[in-house]
Design an enzyme around this catalytic site. Structure first.
Site, PDB file in Angstrom:
ATOM      1  N   GLY A   1       0.786  -1.225   0.000  1.00  0.00           N
ATOM      2  CA  GLY A   1       0.000   0.000   0.000  1.00  0.00           C
ATOM      3  C   GLY A   1       0.821   1.280   0.000  1.00  0.00           C
ATOM      4  O   GLY A   1       2.052   1.281   0.147  1.00  0.00           O
ATOM      5  N   ASP A   2       0.093   2.381  -0.111  1.00  0.00           N
ATOM      6  CA  ASP A   2       0.706   3.709  -0.192  1.00  0.00           C
ATOM      7  C   ASP A   2       1.429   4.071   1.103  1.00  0.00           C
ATOM      8  O   ASP A   2       2.532   4.619   1.075  1.00  0.00           O
ATOM      9  CB  ASP A   2      -0.388   4.741  -0.508  1.00  0.00           C
ATOM     10  N   LEU A   3       0.832   3.768   2.244  1.00  0.00           N
ATOM     11  CA  LEU A   3       1.460   4.097   3.525  1.00  0.00           C
ATOM     12  C   LEU A   3       2.797   3.386   3.669  1.00  0.00           C
ATOM     13  O   LEU A   3       3.799   3.991   4.067  1.00  0.00           O
ATOM     14  CB  LEU A   3       0.537   3.709   4.679  1.00  0.00           C
ATOM     15  N   ALA A   4       2.820   2.104   3.339  1.00  0.00           N
ATOM     16  CA  ALA A   4       4.059   1.337   3.464  1.00  0.00           C
ATOM     17  C   ALA A   4       5.157   1.928   2.588  1.00  0.00           C
ATOM     18  O   ALA A   4       6.307   2.085   3.031  1.00  0.00           O
ATOM     19  CB  ALA A   4       3.810  -0.118   3.095  1.00  0.00           C
TER      20      ALA A   4
ATOM     21  N   ASP B   1      -0.455   8.054  16.178  1.00  0.00           N
ATOM     22  CA  ASP B   1      -0.898   9.395  15.799  1.00  0.00           C
ATOM     23  C   ASP B   1       0.382  10.115  15.396  1.00  0.00           C
ATOM     24  O   ASP B   1       1.179  10.495  16.261  1.00  0.00           O
ATOM     25  CB  ASP B   1      -1.581  10.106  16.966  1.00  0.00           C
ATOM     26  N   HIS B   2       0.601  10.271  14.082  1.00  0.00           N
ATOM     27  CA  HIS B   2       1.916  10.726  13.639  1.00  0.00           C
ATOM     28  C   HIS B   2       2.245  12.134  14.132  1.00  0.00           C
ATOM     29  O   HIS B   2       3.418  12.506  14.191  1.00  0.00           O
ATOM     30  CB  HIS B   2       2.045  10.645  12.114  1.00  0.00           C
TER      31      HIS B   2
ATOM     32  N   HIS C   1      -5.605  14.223  16.309  1.00  0.00           N
ATOM     33  CA  HIS C   1      -4.454  15.130  16.354  1.00  0.00           C
ATOM     34  C   HIS C   1      -4.682  16.320  17.282  1.00  0.00           C
ATOM     35  O   HIS C   1      -3.859  16.624  18.152  1.00  0.00           O
ATOM     36  CB  HIS C   1      -4.137  15.656  14.949  1.00  0.00           C
TER      37      HIS C   1
ATOM     38  N   LYS D   1      -9.164  21.961   4.930  1.00  0.00           N
ATOM     39  CA  LYS D   1      -8.505  21.771   3.646  1.00  0.00           C
ATOM     40  C   LYS D   1      -8.767  22.975   2.746  1.00  0.00           C
ATOM     41  O   LYS D   1      -9.721  23.719   2.950  1.00  0.00           O
ATOM     42  CB  LYS D   1      -8.986  20.487   2.988  1.00  0.00           C
TER      43      LYS D   1
ATOM     44  N   LYS E   1      -0.151  25.632   4.113  1.00  0.00           N
ATOM     45  CA  LYS E   1       0.018  24.436   4.928  1.00  0.00           C
ATOM     46  C   LYS E   1       0.906  24.769   6.118  1.00  0.00           C
ATOM     47  O   LYS E   1       2.075  25.129   5.934  1.00  0.00           O
ATOM     48  CB  LYS E   1       0.634  23.292   4.121  1.00  0.00           C
TER      49      LYS E   1
END
Length: 494
Positions: free
Chosen positions: A16-19, A178-179, A241, A337, A342
């Site tokens: 996957g994308d996260l990995a 929770d990054h 967050h 968003k 940002k």
């Protein structure tokens, strides 16, 4: 003494994308720094029928931006093994067990296991159940499971998910990522508060007027459209967050800097959140959805988004905390968003001096001089700039005695920042060490959902007037009015 960590990682969702975007680069950085060396292996699992060789190519491609030498990349990738896997098929877990035991003997892994569930949460319980029923957990090493958000979509679903996980793992074996808790400046909140008497002695309702937390995103939903339309900003950003940041800002000093003591104080802070009655939601929280802009589609025109979607892409709110330290101090939060830029920042606004001795004709430099002093403001810049800013009053240069606000700035050195661990690297290292200080514990999750559920339920029952803000702004006008009705305004304004 070696810093090498010994473990077998099993990544469910390894294609996957996260990995590829986060996990493989983070593991590689740990490898470069010697935390992972000879005694580690990674099994990537997913439905795709990949070979080990193809898997190694994917891993190599995921590291392209790191400018690493190919020999090191090849050595790193040689520790990775791929298994095509259906998470609902018990037979596949038996194959996984055989491979795990083979790699344990081959690399001397001492039975240490880390299971990373980089998949949709509806599979978490199924995976945990099969890990137990097929005896993949070991008795002679540690067993830890790392899970991504969302952890449920309300309190009831979160509790059900937690019950499924705790049927296999103890709470101290569950690492809920929770990054934001892995970010340098979020971790700095504790150091700022409890490492400096000048701040901790002022960190209360006697001196602080209000606190503002802003998590601003410039982009729209991008590739997360399907997930986001079933979540929204409140569930996606506030429940985890923002409330985690709020708990770090408001908790009392822990007895010691340990995982358990910090968790105790964070839970006490979250339990002190003043619960909203349904009729209070409309006056304390604002929701928004972006319309079309010069170079941006409206949310409802984005790919895979319904043309009548009422999903919130912006949230602002006033949160009150009912305890001795914070009674009467509003905490203003906002996230969204398609905003102006940002960035993530925290603004702690202190009360003005009770008496302004400079507000007198004899000491004013001119007739336009301010009649009141600006408040002192401590700003914690989390990203993209990392550092602190303190706004204070000083004498303006020249004749007379007019005052003017000045800023004291500190930003992390660019070279030091470049070498600083990224959030996922930091958190994976913590998990290897068995340190869950910067992960979310169950009671924190539960209390956060209980607070958010009241807001979401009210919104579900009332039709919004969407869209209500243009891309490139800081959200709907109602977000400014939220503060204005209290005599306040956002420190950061577009």
């Amino acid at each position: 003494m070696s810093n090498e960590k010994i473990a077998l990682f099993t990544i469910f969702g390894g294609t996957g994308d996260l990995a590829q975007r986060k996990l493989y680069p983070s593991l590689f950085k740990l490898y470069q720094k010697g935390y992972l060396k000879d005694h580690f292996a990674v099994i990537g699992t997913a439905r795709r029928p990949w070979t080990d060789d193809h898997y190694h190519e994917v891993i190599s491609d995921s590291l392209a931006d790191l400018n690493a030498d190919q020999e090191t990349v090849t050595q790193f990738a040689s520790h990775f093994y791929y298994q095509s896997h259906d998470v609902t098929d018990a037979e596949h877990y038996r194959t996984l067990k055989k491979l795990s035991e083979k790699l344990d003997a081959q690399y001397g892994l001492q039975g240490n296991r880390i299971f990373y569930l980089a998949m949709a949460p509806n599979f978490f319980g199924t995976i945990a159940q099969h890990l137990r029923s097929e005896n993949i957990l070991t008795d002679n090493g540690f067993n830890r499971v790392i899970i991504e958000k969302p952890f449920g979509h309300d309190y009831e679903s979160a509790k059900e998910l937690n019950d499924q996980l705790t049927a296999t793992f103890n709470e101290n074996q569950i690492y809920r990522i929770d990054h934001y808790l892995g970010k340098e400046m979020i971790q700095n909140i504790t150091a700022i508060r409890f490492g400096n008497n000048i701040w901790e002695s002022l960190w209360n309702n006697r001196y602080i007027d209000n606190v503002q937390i802003t998590l601003s995103e410039k982009l729209g939903v991008e590739e997360r459209a399907v997930y986001y339309d079933n979540s929204g900003a409140l569930r996606d950003m506030v429940q985890n967050h923002i409330l985690q940041i709020l708990s770090l800002l408001t908790m009392d000093q822990p007895v010691e800097f340990t995982e358990n003591d910090i968790d105790v104080e964070k839970v006490k802070a979250l339990r002190s959140l003043r619960p909203l009655k349904p009729e209070e939601v409309a006056t304390n929280f604002v929701r928004g959805q972006y319309g079309a802009g010069d170079d941006a589609k409206a949310y409802r025109d984005e790919d895979k988004i319904s043309s009548d979607s009422n999903t919130d892409t912006f949230v602002a709110g006033k949160v009150m905390i009912d305890n001795y330290r914070w009674s009467g101090v509003p905490f203003y939060i906002r996230t969204g968003k398609r905003l102006a830029d940002k960035f993530t920042r925290i603004d702690v606004v202190f009360k003005r001096p009770v008496v302004n001795i400079f507000n007198h004709e004899d000491v004013r430099a001119n007739d336009d001089a301010a009649t009141s002093l600006d408040p002192n403001i401590l700003t914690i810049n989390v990203e993209p700039t990392e550092g602190f800013e303190l706004r204070m009053n000083a004498k303006a240069i020249g004749q007379g005695f007019a005052t003017t606000p000045v800023k004291l700035n500190y930003s992390h050195d660019a070279e030091a920042t470049a070498g600083s661990p990224e959030a996922y690297e930091r958190l994976l290292h913590d998990a290897l060490n068995g340190d869950a200080t910067n992960f979310t514990h169950w009671q924190e999750v539960a209390d956060s959902w209980k607070f958010v559920d009241v807001i979401q339920k009210y919104w579900d029952e009332h039709q919004p007037e969407f869209p209500n803000y243009r891309p490139g702004t800081m959200g709907p006008d109602a977000a400014d009015e939220l503060l204005r009705q209290d005599g306040h305004r956002w420190v950061y304004r577009n």
